[in-house]
Design an enzyme around this catalytic site. Structure first.
Site, PDB file in Angstrom:
ATOM      1  N   ASN A  43       0.834  -1.206   0.000  1.00 32.19           N
ATOM      2  CA  ASN A  43       0.000   0.000   0.000  1.00 32.19           C
ATOM      3  C   ASN A  43       0.871   1.260   0.000  1.00 32.19           C
ATOM      4  O   ASN A  43       1.970   1.287   0.548  1.00 32.19           O
ATOM      5  CB  ASN A  43      -1.045   0.008   1.119  1.00 32.19           C
ATOM      6  CG  ASN A  43      -0.509  -0.227   2.509  1.00 32.19           C
ATOM      7  OD1 ASN A  43       0.525  -0.837   2.699  1.00 32.19           O
ATOM      8  ND2 ASN A  43      -1.235   0.281   3.487  1.00 32.19           N
ATOM      9  N   CYS A  54      -4.150   0.876  -2.593  1.00 29.47           N
ATOM     10  CA  CYS A  54      -4.039  -0.395  -1.877  1.00 29.47           C
ATOM     11  C   CYS A  54      -2.952  -1.277  -2.504  1.00 29.47           C
ATOM     12  O   CYS A  54      -2.611  -1.138  -3.688  1.00 29.47           O
ATOM     13  CB  CYS A  54      -5.356  -1.147  -1.937  1.00 29.47           C
ATOM     14  SG  CYS A  54      -6.667  -0.470  -0.916  1.00 29.47           S
ATOM     15  N   GLU A  56      -3.037  -4.443  -3.377  1.00 29.15           N
ATOM     16  CA  GLU A  56      -3.479  -5.287  -4.494  1.00 29.15           C
ATOM     17  C   GLU A  56      -3.522  -4.473  -5.784  1.00 29.15           C
ATOM     18  O   GLU A  56      -3.165  -4.964  -6.864  1.00 29.15           O
ATOM     19  CB  GLU A  56      -4.877  -5.853  -4.219  1.00 29.15           C
ATOM     20  CG  GLU A  56      -4.993  -6.670  -2.947  1.00 29.15           C
ATOM     21  CD  GLU A  56      -5.432  -5.830  -1.754  1.00 29.15           C
ATOM     22  OE1 GLU A  56      -4.847  -4.742  -1.531  1.00 29.15           O
ATOM     23  OE2 GLU A  56      -6.351  -6.268  -1.040  1.00 29.15           O
ATOM     24  N   CYS A  96     -10.217  -5.288  -0.014  1.00 26.12           N
ATOM     25  CA  CYS A  96     -11.340  -4.353   0.071  1.00 26.12           C
ATOM     26  C   CYS A  96     -12.182  -4.463  -1.206  1.00 26.12           C
ATOM     27  O   CYS A  96     -11.776  -5.072  -2.210  1.00 26.12           O
ATOM     28  CB  CYS A  96     -10.837  -2.929   0.269  1.00 26.12           C
ATOM     29  SG  CYS A  96     -10.201  -2.143  -1.232  1.00 26.12           S
ATOM     30  N   CYS A  99     -10.529  -3.238  -4.424  1.00 20.92           N
ATOM     31  CA  CYS A  99      -9.485  -4.148  -4.914  1.00 20.92           C
ATOM     32  C   CYS A  99     -10.071  -5.413  -5.522  1.00 20.92           C
ATOM     33  O   CYS A  99      -9.492  -5.985  -6.452  1.00 20.92           O
ATOM     34  CB  CYS A  99      -8.506  -4.482  -3.797  1.00 20.92           C
ATOM     35  SG  CYS A  99      -7.392  -3.107  -3.445  1.00 20.92           S
TER      36      CYS A  99
HETATM   37  N1  THU Z   1      -5.465  -1.509   2.267  1.00 24.32           N
HETATM   38  C1  THU Z   1      -4.911  -2.251   1.259  1.00 24.32           C
HETATM   39  O1  THU Z   1      -3.780  -2.008   0.824  1.00 24.32           O
HETATM   40  N2  THU Z   1      -5.638  -3.278   0.735  1.00 24.32           N
HETATM   41  C2  THU Z   1      -6.885  -3.643   1.170  1.00 24.32           C
HETATM   42  O2  THU Z   1      -7.491  -4.518   0.582  1.00 24.32           O
HETATM   43  C3  THU Z   1      -7.458  -2.979   2.342  1.00 24.32           C
HETATM   44  C4  THU Z   1      -6.775  -1.747   2.811  1.00 24.32           C
HETATM   45  C5  THU Z   1      -4.696  -0.387   2.813  1.00 24.32           C
HETATM   46  C6  THU Z   1      -5.277   0.964   2.485  1.00 24.32           C
HETATM   47  C7  THU Z   1      -4.674   1.810   3.603  1.00 24.32           C
HETATM   48  O3  THU Z   1      -3.366   2.228   3.184  1.00 24.32           O
HETATM   49  C8  THU Z   1      -4.539   0.848   4.767  1.00 24.32           C
HETATM   50  O4  THU Z   1      -4.657  -0.454   4.217  1.00 24.32           O
HETATM   51  C9  THU Z   1      -5.590   1.036   5.845  1.00 24.32           C
HETATM   52  O5  THU Z   1      -6.867   1.035   5.294  1.00 24.32           O
END
Ligand code: THU
Length: 146
Positions: A43, A54, A56, A96, A99
């Site tokens: 991320n 994110c 992914e 999420c 993603c």
């Molecule tokens: N995040 C991801 O990288 N992938 C996900 O599927 C869920 C959330 C990151 C976004 C943010 O930088 C941190 O996690 C907290 O939400």
């Protein structure tokens, strides 16, 4: 080490490069490509919070930039709170909603369902899902004739 464990280990290594000073939650993603190679992402947050990317999404965009969007076969996602700069915790995280839609782009372009392994930052436990279960009835490239 089994193949899922190796992919999870790659996601954990990627998470160490997370730029997550605002949430202090590091996420790593690793893609197993059809030739067995691995593409990773972490991320990438921004001081303008809503611009954050994110893990992914970073990994899928990296595969696309390599001309390999249609070659993604498996995904591992891990995450955990940063404690003294190190991702911690063994609770699995799942992609999420945004993603899941981004992963679907690779799945439909490659014409294959994706296996998605979900784990925490530490420990042996992991879940195995199909993207088609995580994002049923998806809208995607196929709806636009691709
Ligand atoms: N995040 C991801 O990288 N992938 C996900 O599927 C869920 C959330 C990151 C976004 C943010 O930088 C941190 O996690 C907290 O939400």
């Amino acid at each position: 080490m089994t193949e899922p464990e190796a992919l999870i280990a790659a996601a954990r290594a990627a998470a160490r490069n997370a730029h997550a000073p605002y949430s202090r939650f590091a996420v790593g993603a690793a893609l197993r490509m059809t030739d067995g190679s691995i593409v990773t992402g972490a991320n990438f947050e921004n001081a303008s919070y809503g611009l954050s990317l994110c893990a992914e999404t970073v990994a899928i965009a990296t595969a696309s930039a390599q001309g390999r969007l249609g070659e993604v076969a498996e995904v591992a996602v891990i995450g955990g709170m940063l404690v003294e700069g190190v991702p911690t915790g063994d609770a699995p995280i799942r992609p999420c909603g945004r993603c899941r839609q981004v992963l679907n782009e690779a799945a439909q372009i490659g014409r294959r369902d994706l296996t998605v392994y979900c784990a925490g930052a530490e420990g042996d436990a992991f879940e195995e899902h199909r993207l088609s279960e995580l994002l049923p009835h998806a809208f995607g490239p196929a709806d636009l004739g691709l």
